[in-house]
Scaffold this motif. Structure first.
Motif, PDB file in Angstrom:
ATOM      1  N   ALA A 186      79.945  75.730  43.923  1.00  0.00           N
ATOM      2  CA  ALA A 186      81.004  76.744  43.949  1.00  0.00           C
ATOM      3  C   ALA A 186      80.773  77.685  45.127  1.00  0.00           C
ATOM      4  CB  ALA A 186      81.021  77.512  42.648  1.00  0.00           C
ATOM      5  N   THR A 187      81.818  78.441  45.483  1.00  0.00           N
ATOM      6  CA  THR A 187      81.641  79.375  46.600  1.00  0.00           C
ATOM      7  C   THR A 187      80.809  80.573  46.178  1.00  0.00           C
ATOM      8  OG1 THR A 187      83.680  80.494  45.996  1.00  0.00           O
ATOM      9  CG2 THR A 187      83.842  78.799  47.680  1.00  0.00           C
ATOM     10  N   GLY A 188      80.759  80.805  44.887  1.00  0.00           N
ATOM     11  CA  GLY A 188      79.954  81.925  44.427  1.00  0.00           C
ATOM     12  C   GLY A 188      80.330  82.315  43.016  1.00  0.00           C
TER      13      GLY A 188
ATOM     14  N   THR B 269      82.692  71.927  36.946  1.00  0.00           N
ATOM     15  CA  THR B 269      83.890  71.097  36.990  1.00  0.00           C
ATOM     16  C   THR B 269      84.066  70.362  35.661  1.00  0.00           C
ATOM     17  OG1 THR B 269      83.739  70.796  39.364  1.00  0.00           O
ATOM     18  CG2 THR B 269      84.955  69.139  38.149  1.00  0.00           C
ATOM     19  N   THR B 270      85.265  70.497  35.118  1.00  0.00           N
ATOM     20  CA  THR B 270      85.521  69.944  33.802  1.00  0.00           C
ATOM     21  C   THR B 270      85.732  68.431  33.872  1.00  0.00           C
ATOM     22  OG1 THR B 270      86.592  72.000  33.229  1.00  0.00           O
ATOM     23  CG2 THR B 270      86.987  70.139  31.771  1.00  0.00           C
ATOM     24  N   TRP B 271      85.090  67.738  32.977  1.00  0.00           N
ATOM     25  CA  TRP B 271      85.228  66.277  32.858  1.00  0.00           C
ATOM     26  C   TRP B 271      86.538  65.996  32.154  1.00  0.00           C
ATOM     27  CZ3 TRP B 271      80.686  63.006  30.438  1.00  0.00           C
ATOM     28  CH2 TRP B 271      81.017  61.646  30.510  1.00  0.00           C
TER      29      TRP B 271
ATOM     30  N   THR C 188      92.661  74.134  39.117  1.00  0.00           N
ATOM     31  CA  THR C 188      91.705  74.003  38.023  1.00  0.00           C
ATOM     32  C   THR C 188      92.410  73.519  36.755  1.00  0.00           C
ATOM     33  OG1 THR C 188      92.120  76.273  37.341  1.00  0.00           O
ATOM     34  CG2 THR C 188      90.326  75.915  38.878  1.00  0.00           C
ATOM     35  N   THR C 189      91.591  73.113  35.786  1.00  0.00           N
ATOM     36  CA  THR C 189      92.152  72.806  34.479  1.00  0.00           C
ATOM     37  C   THR C 189      92.662  74.093  33.842  1.00  0.00           C
ATOM     38  OG1 THR C 189      89.919  73.064  33.627  1.00  0.00           O
ATOM     39  CG2 THR C 189      90.675  70.829  34.000  1.00  0.00           C
ATOM     40  N   THR C 190      92.050  75.216  34.264  1.00  0.00           N
ATOM     41  CA  THR C 190      92.409  76.519  33.718  1.00  0.00           C
ATOM     42  C   THR C 190      93.902  76.787  33.775  1.00  0.00           C
ATOM     43  OG1 THR C 190      90.361  77.191  34.782  1.00  0.00           O
ATOM     44  CG2 THR C 190      91.696  78.913  33.806  1.00  0.00           C
TER      45      THR C 190
ATOM     46  N   THR D  60      89.336  81.749  45.000  1.00  0.00           N
ATOM     47  CA  THR D  60      87.913  81.804  44.651  1.00  0.00           C
ATOM     48  C   THR D  60      87.655  82.851  43.577  1.00  0.00           C
ATOM     49  OG1 THR D  60      87.342  83.505  46.249  1.00  0.00           O
ATOM     50  CG2 THR D  60      87.269  81.236  47.027  1.00  0.00           C
ATOM     51  N   ASN D  61      86.492  82.706  42.976  1.00  0.00           N
ATOM     52  CA  ASN D  61      86.063  83.625  41.941  1.00  0.00           C
ATOM     53  C   ASN D  61      85.927  85.046  42.493  1.00  0.00           C
ATOM     54  OD1 ASN D  61      85.226  83.959  39.259  1.00  0.00           O
ATOM     55  ND2 ASN D  61      83.104  84.081  39.943  1.00  0.00           N
ATOM     56  N   ALA D  62      85.432  85.162  43.723  1.00  0.00           N
ATOM     57  CA  ALA D  62      85.229  86.481  44.318  1.00  0.00           C
ATOM     58  C   ALA D  62      86.567  87.202  44.472  1.00  0.00           C
ATOM     59  CB  ALA D  62      84.544  86.337  45.667  1.00  0.00           C
TER      60      ALA D  62
HETATM   61  N1  LIG Z   1      86.334  74.123  34.800  1.00  0.00           N
HETATM   62  C1  LIG Z   1      87.557  74.313  35.473  1.00  0.00           C
HETATM   63  C2  LIG Z   1      87.562  75.567  36.327  1.00  0.00           C
HETATM   64  C3  LIG Z   1      86.363  75.700  37.167  1.00  0.00           C
HETATM   65  C4  LIG Z   1      86.448  76.858  38.107  1.00  0.00           C
HETATM   66  O1  LIG Z   1      87.029  76.759  39.173  1.00  0.00           O
HETATM   67  N2  LIG Z   1      85.860  77.967  37.736  1.00  0.00           N
HETATM   68  C5  LIG Z   1      85.831  79.094  38.649  1.00  0.00           C
HETATM   69  C6  LIG Z   1      85.523  80.371  37.949  1.00  0.00           C
HETATM   70  S1  LIG Z   1      84.034  80.349  37.064  1.00  0.00           S
HETATM   71  C7  LIG Z   1      84.817  78.807  39.704  1.00  0.00           C
HETATM   72  O2  LIG Z   1      83.898  78.086  39.473  1.00  0.00           O
HETATM   73  N3  LIG Z   1      84.962  79.330  40.902  1.00  0.00           N
HETATM   74  C8  LIG Z   1      84.019  79.095  41.912  1.00  0.00           C
HETATM   75  C9  LIG Z   1      84.434  79.589  43.204  1.00  0.00           C
HETATM   76  O3  LIG Z   1      85.327  80.414  43.258  1.00  0.00           O
HETATM   77  O4  LIG Z   1      83.862  79.144  44.179  1.00  0.00           O
HETATM   78  C10 LIG Z   1      87.878  73.081  36.278  1.00  0.00           C
HETATM   79  O5  LIG Z   1      87.012  72.246  36.455  1.00  0.00           O
HETATM   80  O6  LIG Z   1      88.992  72.941  36.737  1.00  0.00           O
END
Ligand SMILES: N[C@@H](CCC(=O)N[C@@H](CS)C(=O)NCC(=O)O)C(=O)O
Lengths: 338, 576
Positions: A39-41, A102-104, A152-154, A176-178
């Protein structure tokens, strides 16, 4: 004459460019390092420490694989990927594996052409809001502005959740999360939704984490795990069993501290097989005898990694819950090593 | 030399392909063509084999499957159960929205800044120089992000936000929050149709009046007041109707102000920060370039022109309007085209602030959730390409109208149905801009006519038919049609659009596009396109056969129209 020459040259280039390599392990060994997508962070899961080194619960999987191959947990380079770029990065061969919450899912495993090798965190999607909004349930979020990460699956779960509950919302797509953290804190969205672990991790970096609540509803299953490209089964096996080795190590009480000692031989034949004291198991996945010893030495067993980065003693503060060993009432259940 | 150029000596040898100047050109071109085709083949082959290696097939079927995600700004009906194709259309419309808004605002900013930069007022001129030089030299992405960050961080939370007032005096009813701007919007009640009707009548009357005023001026030289009368007709008439209706019963149109309900404001018109930030940033950025084009255009008209106009007794405003601007336009238009194109393409940076344009939906979430990189990116490229080509076609047609027409200008040597039929229809003379006959119908007023309306309506219907895909009950979605039908339908849409635009701009080519459209209309119908579906409410056959007949009539009129065929094609029958 000339024509055939040109055609021949073109054909040769075509062959060279068209041949996608199928042996990832050979490539990784030739490169001298593993290229791992993270992830980016996300605090606790993938972040860079004060020395600029990548650390975290997901990063530890990459380090264990690198250690299994090279005997050196540092023989890995990281590629930060967003929800949107991660699959392209893996499919194009830019990274050798992804370890990035990452969701399976079915379509990712089949249609997108990847193989999930296991689950390193059983999660579900949750919602976080400011306490002073006075919201106590996700069912009270009608009309709210919601920050979501695209790709995302979200975002798919979110759409279904609001639709089936007859509520409306205003999605604010972000990368991104940030960025989500910044928007949420600025009040540009009322709600941040993602995997509950991600919410806890993000909240842990807030100035006043107590001013925010994670709502009780968990609206989906999110088994998060490492994945590789479909088609190179040997490579998939290697990553799968490195993850399994970490899980078995916890089950068997093998830790970073005692792994060298136990590798000399124990009463438990499964431990002996895993640590190379018995049999030629490393060879079956193209590695040396001590591959599992190295992988465990890199960051400890699954439980140690969990406790160090995201456990209850850390700011992220996650309980083991579903992620306890099967012997402890959790879902972690590695196949037998034999 | 002589040996080479004399073909009878020694006949043809292979070596001559390169050594003989007569063949060399062709040989080189053939080789280039083969190389190009080989490279193209290699690329396609490479893509196919790599896709196969990844276990992916190439198909657009996914476009008809439910998208599954929500989009915040939707100009048409869309839910997460709508198809990916509809999501793409929502994104496309969002792109078009910001492009149109952006081009309009950028033009205003550019013209104002360009004119002011030439102002005699030193401070104003320097300020404009600073604007142009600063904005032009900062990447537009940074400006977009900056504006969005300012909105996010400095505008109040909805809970704290109130309506903005002008100098503490007038309540504008506008609410600015860190999610967007809420503007009071009209709500239409019973009877609002009368007001809309009055508006249309007002516009028509004002066009008629403008024609009349121009004719009077041509004939007598008397200048009638145009602007106040036209404004009075367009604004005044609906206003009067509205007041009368309000006096009799309930007001037909009311303004709805945004009010805080739950988490957010509701009601009125909601402009998200992502849209406003993108719109303003693109306009300010592109405006700086346009300002330079405008300045160059005005400077390109020699001072002598102004002096000559003054000497003839024209006042400064009229001098600008009648002498300077028409000449400056010729210099301004061509670079303006590329600025509009730039703005439209730059709008694909939208995703940086979460604006869901075509790149965000089709090239973003759809690509990501389906993993169909090739297909989505190809569609996206086709979209941007057709938008860009359309903009440049419109602007080129416009340019063709305003550019200097000289005696030596060759107008249409290329084969055209119009020329081919000259023997039947009699020879035509193309009018040039100065011709007196041309004057009364020049400009917007000349656009309104039946043929324009016909092709405009068909084009619109085709677009709606093509893009309104969530109607599987009525017909198969476009992406599931057989390829031949898909291609013909696309070609029909493109050709109808070309016919429409060329007629609007009175370009001679209109005849050819109209004929092509007719042919494609028949072909589409034969291939099983349900043309009646263009207007499903009408009885069967009306659209297919009626459309055919109307097109034949339109073409016949374009070719054989008795009176000087001014309205359509800037040409008159030659006397004798
Ligand atoms: N589990 C979901 C979502 C995963 C996801 O993107 N979560 C965010 C929030 S925790 C994340 O990891 N972001 C990392 C980033 O911004 O680099 C998927 O696989 O689609």
């Amino acid at each position: 004459m000339k024509h055939s020459l040109i055609l021949g040259a073109v054909a040769a280039i075509g062959l060279a460019a068209g041949a996608a390599s199928a042996n990832t392990l050979e490539d990784v060994k030739a490169k001298g390092h593993l290229q791992c997508g993270v992830a980016t962070g996300v605090p606790g899961f993938a972040f860079t420490d004060a020395d600029g080194e990548w650390q975290g619960f997901d990063v530890a999987v990459c380090r264990a694989v690198a250690a299994a191959i090279f005997g050196d947990p540092k023989a890995v380079k990281f590629t930060p990927t967003t929800g949107k770029t991660r699959f392209t990065a893996l499919a194009s061969g830019e990274v050798d594996m992804l370890a990035r919450n990452t969701t399976w899912t079915f379509s990712r495993d089949t249609d997108l052409g990847f193989d999930f090798v296991g689950v390193n965190y059983y999660d579900g999607q949750g919602f976080m809001v400011r306490k002073d909004l006075g919201v106590t349930s996700a069912k009270e979020l009608d009309g709210a502005t919601v920050c979501i990460q695209t790709g995302t699956t979200t975002e798919l779960n979110l759409a279904d959740f609001f639709r089936t509950n007859g509520m409306s919302y205003e999605p604010v797509p972000i990368e991104t999360n940030a960025e989500a953290r910044q928007k949420y804190l600025a009040g540009a969205c009322d709600v941040y939704t993602t995997d509950a672990s991600g919410l806890a991790a993000t909240r842990s970096t807030f100035e006043d984490p107590k001013a925010h609540v994670i709502l009780p509803e968990i609206i989906s299953k999110e088994p998060l795990g490492p994945l590789v490209r479909h088609g190179d089964n040997e490579w998939g096996d290697l990553v799968r069993w490195t993850l399994n080795a970490l899980i078995i190590a916890e089950e068997k009480g093998i830790t970073a501290a005692n792994v060298e000692e136990m590798a000399k031989g124990t009463n438990d034949p499964e431990v002996n097989r895993l640590l190379g004291a018995e049999g030629e198991y490393g060879k079956m996945i193209g590695l040396g005898k001590d591959w599992a010893v190295n992988a465990i030495k890199a960051g400890g067993n699954y439980g140690e990694i969990f406790a160090r980065y995201i456990g209850e003693e850390t700011p992220v503060g996650l309980a083991r819950g579903l992620n306890a060993q099967w012997t402890q009432g959790g879902l972690l259940y590695a196949p037998p090593f034999r | 030399m002589t040996a080479v150029t004399d073909p009878s000596q020694g006949g043809f040898r292979i070596g001559m392909l390169l050594s003989d100047t007569r063949y060399r050109g062709a040989t080189i071109q053939t080789i280039a063509l083969i190389a190009f085709l080989t490279a193209g083949y290699w690329l396609v082959d490479n893509v196919i084999s790599n896709l196969a290696a990844l276990g992916k097939d190439f198909s657009f079927r996914f476009m008809t499957e439910p998208a599954g995600y929500d989009i915040n700004q939707r100009l048409i009906e869309y839910t997460s159960r709508s198809s990916h194709a509809t999501a793409a259309v929502v994104g496309i419309l969002n792109t078009l929205l910001v492009a149109v808004l952006g081009c309009a605002l950028a033009t205003v900013i550019g013209v104002v800044a360009g004119v002011l930069r030439l102002s005699n007022n030193w401070i104003v001129a320097k300020l404009m120089t600073v604007y142009v030089e600063t904005v032009r030299n900062i990447p537009v992405l940074i400006q977009i992000l900056l504006l969005a960050a300012v909105f996010d961080e400095f505008l109040p939370h909805p809970k704290q936000a109130g309506t903005l007032s002008l100098f503490g005096l007038v309540d504008t009813g506008v609410v600015a929050t860190n999610r967007g701007f809420y503007v009071p919007g009209p709500v239409f009640h019973d009877g609002s149709a009368w007001v809309v009707g009055a508006l249309i009548v007002g516009i028509l009357l004002s066009i008629g009046y403008a024609r009349h005023a121009r004719r009077v001026q041509q004939d007598t030289g008397e200048i009638l007041p145009v602007l106040p009368v036209r404004l009075g007709l367009i604004v005044g008439l609906p206003l009067v109707v509205m007041l009368v209706l309000s006096a009799v019963g309930a007001p037909p149109i009311t303004m709805e102000s945004p009010v805080l309900k739950g988490f957010n404001f509701q009601g009125g018109i909601y402009m998200r920060n992502s849209l406003v930030a993108l719109w303003l940033a693109l306009s300010i950025y592109t405006g700086a370039f346009i300002a330079e084009n405008v300045r160059a255009g005005i400077l390109s008209v020699p001072k002598g022109q102004t002096e000559a106009a003054y000497a003839l007794g024209l006042r400064p405003r009229r001098t600008m309007q009648l002498v300077i601007l028409p000449q400056a336009m010729r210099v301004i238009i061509p670079p303006l085209i590329s600025q509009y194109l730039n703005l439209t393409k730059n709008s694909s940076l939208a995703i940086a602030v979460g604006y869901m344009d075509a790149t965000g939906t089709l090239g973003g979430i759809t690509l990501n959730q389906t993993g169909k990189e090739m297909e989505t990116l190809m569609l996206l490229m086709a979209f941007y390409l057709s938008i860009s080509l359309t903009i440049s076609m419109v602007m080129n047609l416009y340019n063709e109208q305003v550019k200097l027409v000289e005696r030596t200008s060759a107008t249409g040597f290329a084969p055209s149905l119009g020329h081919l039929l000259n023997n039947v229809t009699g020879p035509w003379r193309n009018l040039t801009k100065g011709d007196a006959q041309h004057q009364p119908l020049y400009g917007v007023a000349g656009w309104l006519n039946l043929v324009v309306l016909l092709y405009g309506a068909i084009w619109l219907a085709l677009l709606v038919y093509l893009f309104l895909m969530d109607t599987p009950a009525q017909r198969e979605p476009y992406f599931l049609w057989p390829t031949s039908r898909q291609i013909v339908f696309l070609a029909l849409t493109a050709s109808t659009m070309s016919a429409f635009l060329t007629i609007v701009f009175k370009h001679f080519r209109a005849i050819d596009f109209a004929a092509l459209t007719l042919v494609l209309w028949v072909a589409a119908s034969l291939l099983g396109v349900d043309l009646d579906g263009l207007a499903a409410d009408l009885p069967d056959g009306v659209v297919t056969y009626g459309g055919f007949a109307a097109q034949v009539a339109a073409i016949a009129y374009l070719l054989f129209g008795k009176r000087p065929n001014l309205t359509y094609l800037n040409r008159v029958k030659e006397a004798g």
